[in-house]
Design an enzyme around this catalytic site. Sequence first.
Site, short mmCIF file in Angstrom:
data_model
loop_
_atom_site.label_atom_id
_atom_site.label_comp_id
_atom_site.label_asym_id
_atom_site.label_seq_id
_atom_site.Cartn_x
_atom_site.Cartn_y
_atom_site.Cartn_z
CB ALA A 65 -0.39 -0.24 1.00
N GLY A 109 0.50 -5.19 1.20
CA GLY A 109 -0.69 -5.14 -0.18
C GLY A 109 -0.53 -6.24 -1.22
CD GLU A 112 -2.39 -8.10 3.23
OE1 GLU A 112 -2.39 -6.95 2.65
OE2 GLU A 112 -2.87 -7.91 4.07
CD GLU A 132 1.73 -5.84 5.57
OE1 GLU A 132 2.40 -6.35 6.06
OE2 GLU A 132 0.91 -5.55 4.75
N1 CO8 Z 1 4.93 2.94 -0.82
C1 CO8 Z 1 5.09 4.43 -1.33
N2 CO8 Z 1 5.92 4.35 -1.89
C2 CO8 Z 1 7.07 4.16 -1.79
C3 CO8 Z 1 6.52 2.29 -1.48
C4 CO8 Z 1 5.77 1.97 -0.72
N3 CO8 Z 1 4.89 0.31 -0.13
N4 CO8 Z 1 7.33 1.16 -2.67
C5 CO8 Z 1 8.14 1.98 -2.21
N5 CO8 Z 1 7.97 2.76 -3.06
C6 CO8 Z 1 9.05 4.31 -3.76
C7 CO8 Z 1 9.85 4.98 -3.03
O1 CO8 Z 1 9.94 5.83 -2.19
C8 CO8 Z 1 10.83 4.92 -4.24
O2 CO8 Z 1 10.24 6.55 -4.51
P1 CO8 Z 1 11.74 8.03 -4.12
O3 CO8 Z 1 12.03 7.43 -5.33
O4 CO8 Z 1 10.82 8.82 -4.57
O5 CO8 Z 1 12.25 7.72 -3.06
C9 CO8 Z 1 10.60 4.40 -5.18
O6 CO8 Z 1 8.84 3.90 -4.66
C10 CO8 Z 1 11.64 3.69 -4.72
O7 CO8 Z 1 12.05 2.97 -4.03
P2 CO8 Z 1 13.16 2.26 -3.41
O8 CO8 Z 1 14.12 3.71 -3.96
O9 CO8 Z 1 13.03 2.32 -2.27
O10 CO8 Z 1 13.64 0.99 -4.05
P3 CO8 Z 1 14.39 0.04 -3.13
O11 CO8 Z 1 14.93 -0.96 -4.87
O12 CO8 Z 1 15.48 1.07 -2.48
O13 CO8 Z 1 14.00 -0.47 -2.48
C11 CO8 Z 1 11.63 -1.84 -1.34
C12 CO8 Z 1 13.49 -1.32 -2.68
C13 CO8 Z 1 12.44 -2.96 -1.03
C14 CO8 Z 1 10.61 -2.48 -2.01
C15 CO8 Z 1 11.64 -0.95 -0.91
O14 CO8 Z 1 10.61 0.60 -1.75
C16 CO8 Z 1 10.83 -1.16 0.46
O15 CO8 Z 1 11.05 -1.74 1.22
N6 CO8 Z 1 9.51 -0.59 0.09
C17 CO8 Z 1 8.17 -0.34 1.14
C18 CO8 Z 1 7.86 -1.58 1.43
C19 CO8 Z 1 6.94 -2.06 2.02
O16 CO8 Z 1 6.70 -1.44 3.44
N7 CO8 Z 1 5.23 -2.76 2.07
C20 CO8 Z 1 4.41 -2.61 3.31
C21 CO8 Z 1 3.85 -1.66 3.10
S1 CO8 Z 1 2.22 -1.12 4.63
C22 CO8 Z 1 1.15 -2.58 3.33
O17 CO8 Z 1 1.20 -2.99 2.46
C23 CO8 Z 1 -0.13 -2.32 4.17
C24 CO8 Z 1 -1.05 -3.63 2.99
C25 CO8 Z 1 -2.61 -2.13 3.77
C26 CO8 Z 1 -3.69 -3.19 3.32
C27 CO8 Z 1 -3.49 -3.40 1.44
C28 CO8 Z 1 -4.42 -4.32 1.12
C29 CO8 Z 1 -4.05 -4.36 -0.89
#
Ligand code: CO8
Length: 258
Positions: A65, A109, A112, A132
């Site tokens: 998400a 998400g 999921e 999460e």
């Molecule tokens: N939300 C918003 N932006 C994101 C997300 C995200 N989940 N994941 C990545 N991005 C963005 C980054 O902020 C970055 O943006 P910017 O270039 O502006 O800085 C861009 O995408 C590229 O990401 P990274 O630079 O971080 O890329 P890396 O290759 O270094 O890392 C990762 C990739 C490991 C995937 C890293 O981006 C990461 O850890 N992302 C977050 C993962 C996460 O915690 N996901 C869980 C979110 S909580 C959730 O999903 C709750 C679900 C609720 C229900 C949903 C129902 C379907």
Amino acid sequence: MSYNTILTQTEGKVALITLNRPQVLNALNDELMDDLGDALLRFDADDAIACIVITGSEKAFAAGADISKMAQYDFQDTYRNNFITRNWETICKVRKPVIAAVSGFALGGGCELAMMCDMIIAADNAKFAQPEIKLGIIPGSGGTQRLTRAVSKSKAMDLCLTGRMMDAAEAERSGLVARVYPVAQLMSETMAIAQTIAAMPLLTLMMVKESVNAAYETTLTEGVRFERRLFHACFGTEDQKEGMAAFLEKRPAQFKNR
Ligand code: CO8
């Protein structure tokens, strides 16, 4: 159909939906989930389509998400506005088979969403996680439930409590993923699987999906009873007559989805 956050196309009787927010690794927001739900329901209603594939980019199926949006929410925003329930699970209403083709990250998400599909085909670079916990929340769209049913309590606890990533090989070993292919072949192999499925009689495909899903909701006795009712119903279709006649006459079946 034209959308801001997804791409759609059809190949024969297969519809392909590509999540398309590359700048944020396909992070899922309300607009994307509205677009996805709309496309899914349209393809489900389209008699020319028999199977749907959802995919992302090579780097990310979906990284979860959208955290930039969620970071602004408080309890009232999520509870009062029914965050997620309103539009995030439209996919569960789809009656035709839906395949997730997962390359790269399927996190939170994203994992999921893949688990809400009927099966997951993974590229060898796929990474699954419910991270999460690291954000101070728990999975909110079935992660603790569908993952536990897919991979066992112990592994689901491991993944949800540590937030660690599981690679494609481990995901296949654990039963989360049906098949794994080299990343370069993921889409051609998944589309071939989808075409094989789409060539089957549609009503029977829908009955298989309904019956397998019933296994998650009922006791064994009730599930088998439900299966038996649908099995009997198959004998009311023209495609059952055609399928069995074609076998006996040693020719390919010509299903009419009736
Ligand atoms: N939300 C918003 N932006 C994101 C997300 C995200 N989940 N994941 C990545 N991005 C963005 C980054 O902020 C970055 O943006 P910017 O270039 O502006 O800085 C861009 O995408 C590229 O990401 P990274 O630079 O971080 O890329 P890396 O290759 O270094 O890392 C990762 C990739 C490991 C995937 C890293 O981006 C990461 O850890 N992302 C977050 C993962 C996460 O915690 N996901 C869980 C979110 S909580 C959730 O999903 C709750 C679900 C609720 C229900 C949903 C129902 C379907």
